[in-house]
Design a protein around this motif. Structure first.
Motif, mmCIF file in Angstrom:
data_model
loop_
_atom_site.group_PDB
_atom_site.id
_atom_site.type_symbol
_atom_site.label_atom_id
_atom_site.label_comp_id
_atom_site.label_asym_id
_atom_site.label_seq_id
_atom_site.Cartn_x
_atom_site.Cartn_y
_atom_site.Cartn_z
ATOM 1 N N SER A 184 -1.766 8.619 2.909
ATOM 2 C CA SER A 184 -2.742 8.147 3.298
ATOM 3 C C SER A 184 -2.629 6.838 3.179
ATOM 4 C CB SER A 184 -4.302 8.409 3.192
ATOM 5 O OG SER A 184 -4.303 8.646 1.282
ATOM 6 N N PRO A 185 -1.789 6.417 2.134
ATOM 7 C CA PRO A 185 -1.433 4.728 2.531
ATOM 8 C C PRO A 185 -1.305 4.002 3.285
ATOM 9 C CG PRO A 185 -1.102 5.778 -0.065
ATOM 10 C CD PRO A 185 -1.431 6.798 1.044
ATOM 11 N N ALA A 186 -0.682 4.509 4.171
ATOM 12 C CA ALA A 186 0.359 3.976 5.264
ATOM 13 C C ALA A 186 -0.835 3.551 6.150
ATOM 14 C CB ALA A 186 1.045 5.163 5.656
ATOM 15 N N ALA A 237 3.114 5.044 11.695
ATOM 16 C CA ALA A 237 4.111 6.233 12.880
ATOM 17 C C ALA A 237 4.593 7.035 11.332
ATOM 18 C CB ALA A 237 5.109 5.797 13.388
ATOM 19 N N PHE A 238 4.391 6.264 10.387
ATOM 20 C CA PHE A 238 4.985 6.989 8.526
ATOM 21 C C PHE A 238 4.579 8.041 8.791
ATOM 22 C CE2 PHE A 238 5.618 7.109 4.302
ATOM 23 C CZ PHE A 238 6.719 7.130 4.443
ATOM 24 N N PRO A 239 3.395 8.278 8.498
ATOM 25 C CA PRO A 239 2.631 9.708 7.822
ATOM 26 C C PRO A 239 2.915 11.050 8.693
ATOM 27 C CG PRO A 239 0.699 8.599 7.979
ATOM 28 C CD PRO A 239 2.110 7.244 8.379
ATOM 29 N N ALA A 280 1.191 -1.289 -0.341
ATOM 30 C CA ALA A 280 0.463 -0.463 0.095
ATOM 31 C C ALA A 280 0.658 1.150 -0.013
ATOM 32 C CB ALA A 280 -0.786 -0.113 1.348
ATOM 33 N N VAL A 281 2.138 1.187 0.449
ATOM 34 C CA VAL A 281 3.093 2.537 0.759
ATOM 35 C C VAL A 281 4.112 2.337 -0.556
ATOM 36 C CG1 VAL A 281 4.535 3.244 2.072
ATOM 37 C CG2 VAL A 281 3.064 2.947 3.472
ATOM 38 N N TYR A 282 4.579 1.137 -0.496
ATOM 39 C CA TYR A 282 5.935 0.767 -1.242
ATOM 40 C C TYR A 282 5.712 1.251 -3.444
ATOM 41 C CZ TYR A 282 10.047 -0.727 -3.957
ATOM 42 O OH TYR A 282 11.318 -1.754 -4.485
ATOM 43 N N VAL A 292 -6.828 3.680 -4.099
ATOM 44 C CA VAL A 292 -7.859 4.986 -3.995
ATOM 45 C C VAL A 292 -7.983 5.807 -2.455
ATOM 46 C CG1 VAL A 292 -10.121 3.712 -2.500
ATOM 47 C CG2 VAL A 292 -8.788 2.624 -4.655
ATOM 48 N N ALA A 293 -7.451 5.263 -1.434
ATOM 49 C CA ALA A 293 -6.922 6.282 -0.528
ATOM 50 C C ALA A 293 -6.971 8.253 -1.374
ATOM 51 C CB ALA A 293 -6.113 6.007 0.382
ATOM 52 N N ILE A 294 -5.584 7.577 -2.153
ATOM 53 C CA ILE A 294 -5.034 9.022 -2.986
ATOM 54 C C ILE A 294 -6.194 9.664 -4.221
ATOM 55 C CG2 ILE A 294 -3.464 9.762 -4.402
ATOM 56 C CD1 ILE A 294 -1.237 7.733 -3.217
ATOM 57 N N ALA A 295 -6.702 9.035 -4.354
ATOM 58 C CA ALA A 295 -7.688 9.602 -4.998
ATOM 59 C C ALA A 295 -9.194 10.097 -5.303
ATOM 60 C CB ALA A 295 -8.013 8.249 -6.507
#
Length: 454
Positions: free
Chosen positions: A355-357, A280-282, A217-219, A345-348
């Motif tokens: 948000s993918p994190a 924690a990433f975002p 989802a992140v990579y 989907v989260a980005i769109a």
């Protein structure tokens, strides 16, 4: 280390490069073919779909083919798929080329994992499988950043031509270094399909689908996050991808010995750590040095899950190790496709580039829950088998116990106790330990009650 493992690692390097390089090339491909980055993300999913379809299909078709010949055929198909991608005239043909390149992926790693495990002594199989996967992780340190840089300067088509050349080199290494390994006498597609119905195998595959989707989802959008969220220039994308690859390699190196020692705890720990890091990433992404550290950690804990999951399904499907191993890669690539899709989907939806994190964290928690459920059920099945074993012990006749009691030399001795003499405990398969010296019990590390973590 057997040199054959090096040939498998070189092949894994080529496969890893073509699988992951698309993440670094998404912006370039989108600009060249006139589409958006989320739409170009379907190219990640297309490769994953090829893996999902090809793993069981090609493994089944090649069930009677000698292992070495099968590895060569699969690598040839991989090379053809990358050539087709390089020559694709439009987005639709590129999608088809990516599916074709992905078809041999799962079957290759399925056969390769079985070959790697047979090349080493008992107790070192997880290390051997992890060595093969090192090629996959090193691809993310060297192959993916170099191929991304090449694509940025010479065009993405040049990248796939180079990957096709790596495929040819891998075929030469396999032909030279891998010994002839015949197909097992009991190898049969129907037998392997039945073994895949094992509940523990199915739960292991589901763990891979949900847990590993958190990584992708992140990579899948890491290159876009590098420029749009972290504040780096396009030239830094290769550095960030290399850091992710370093994390993957460290995770794979740690996973081998840890899995040999304690399989399930390694799986639980890596999935739990993955969920924490994704949450924690975002919050760290806007501090550049912290963001880079999180990229390394994400690669490390994400790929620590691969070896225990691989060994779990192979151990639980002993009558179907090849198909189970290949199906595991289908599961990983369902995770690849699902993670990339859900992240897009989260980005769109306008939730932001990081948000993918959060989506990935939810998926990792679901994977951990499935893994924990499988572990609980496995312990319950073990307890049930011990109860059945105990109930199956043969009872001594009263005559025996009476005779023993009357020949007692005095009170307090074992022979003076009423009732039948104590028996040694039974193995989980219901067999009772034979009479013999007391030193033979308990069994050694290779015995049935030895803790394997699985």
């Amino acid at each position: 280390m057997p040199l054959a493992l090096l040939a498998l690692a070189v092949s894994a390097f080529g496969i890893g490069t073509t699988e992951f390089v698309m993440m670094g090339l998404l912006p370039n491909v989108a600009d060249d073919l006139g589409t958006s980055v989320p739409t170009a993300g379907y190219l990640v999913s297309a490769y994953a779909i090829g893996v999902v379809l090809g793993a069981p299909l090609l493994t089944g078709l090649g069930s009677r083919v000698p292992r070495k010949k099968m590895l060569l055929l699969l690598m040839a198909l991989f090379t053809i798929g990358n050539l087709a991608s390089a020559l694709a005239p439009d987005f639709g043909w590129l999608l088809a080329g990516r599916v074709l390149a992905g078809l041999p992926h799962g079957a290759f790693f399925g056969v390769g994992a079985v070959v790697a495990a047979r090349l080493v002594a008992e107790g070192r199989q997880a290390r051997a499988v992890a060595t093969m996967f090192l090629g996959l992780t090193v691809a993310n340190i060297v192959g993916v950043p170099a191929a991304t840089l090449l694509g940025q300067h010479l065009g993405w088509r040049a990248t796939f031509l180079v990957v096709a050349a790596i495929g040819l080199a891998a075929m030469a290494a396999l032909a030279r270094l891998v010994p002839r390994i015949p197909v097992e006498a009991h190898q049969d597609v129907r037998r392997e399909l039945r073994a895949l119905g094992n509940r523990q195998v199915l739960l292991g595959l589901l763990t891979a689908v949900f847990g590993f989707a958190g990584v992708f989802a992140v990579y899948s959008y890491l290159s876009a996050m590098t420029t749009k969220a972290m504040g780096f220039g396009e030239s830094s994308v290769t550095v960030v991808l290399a850091l992710f690859g370093i994390g993957m390699t460290l995770g794979a190196l740690a996973a081998g010995p840890l899995t040999d020692r304690a399989l399930r705890p390694t799986l639980y720990g890596s999935l739990g750590a993955l969920a924490v890091i994704l949450v924690a990433f975002p919050f760290t992404v806007h501090v550049q040095w912290a963001a880079l550290g999180m990229v390394v950690l994400l690669g490390g804990v994400g790929f620590m899950t691969t070896t225990p999951l691989q060994m779990l399904v192979m151990n639980k499907a002993k009558d179907a190790p090849t198909l189970a191993s290949a199906s595991n890669h289908s599961a990983f690539n369902l995770a690849n496709a699902g993670g990339a899709w859900l992240g897009g989907v989260a980005i769109a939806a306008g939730w932001g580039w990081t948000s993918p994190a959060f989506v990935g964290a939810v998926l990792a928690v679901l994977g951990l829950a499935i893994a924990a459920t499988a572990g609980f059920l496995d312990r319950g099945e073990g307890r049930a088998s011990r109860v059945v074993a105990n109930s199956a012990r043969p009872a001594f006749e009263d005559k025996t116990s009476t005779e023993v009691a009357t020949t007692s030399s005095g009170p307090g001795t074992p022979s003076s106790r009423s009732g039948p003499p104590p028996t040694r405990p039974a193995f989980e398969d219901g067999t009772v330990t034979p009479d013999g010296p007391a030193a033979t019990w308990p069994p050694g590390p290779s015995g049935p009650s030895s803790p394997s973590g699985a």
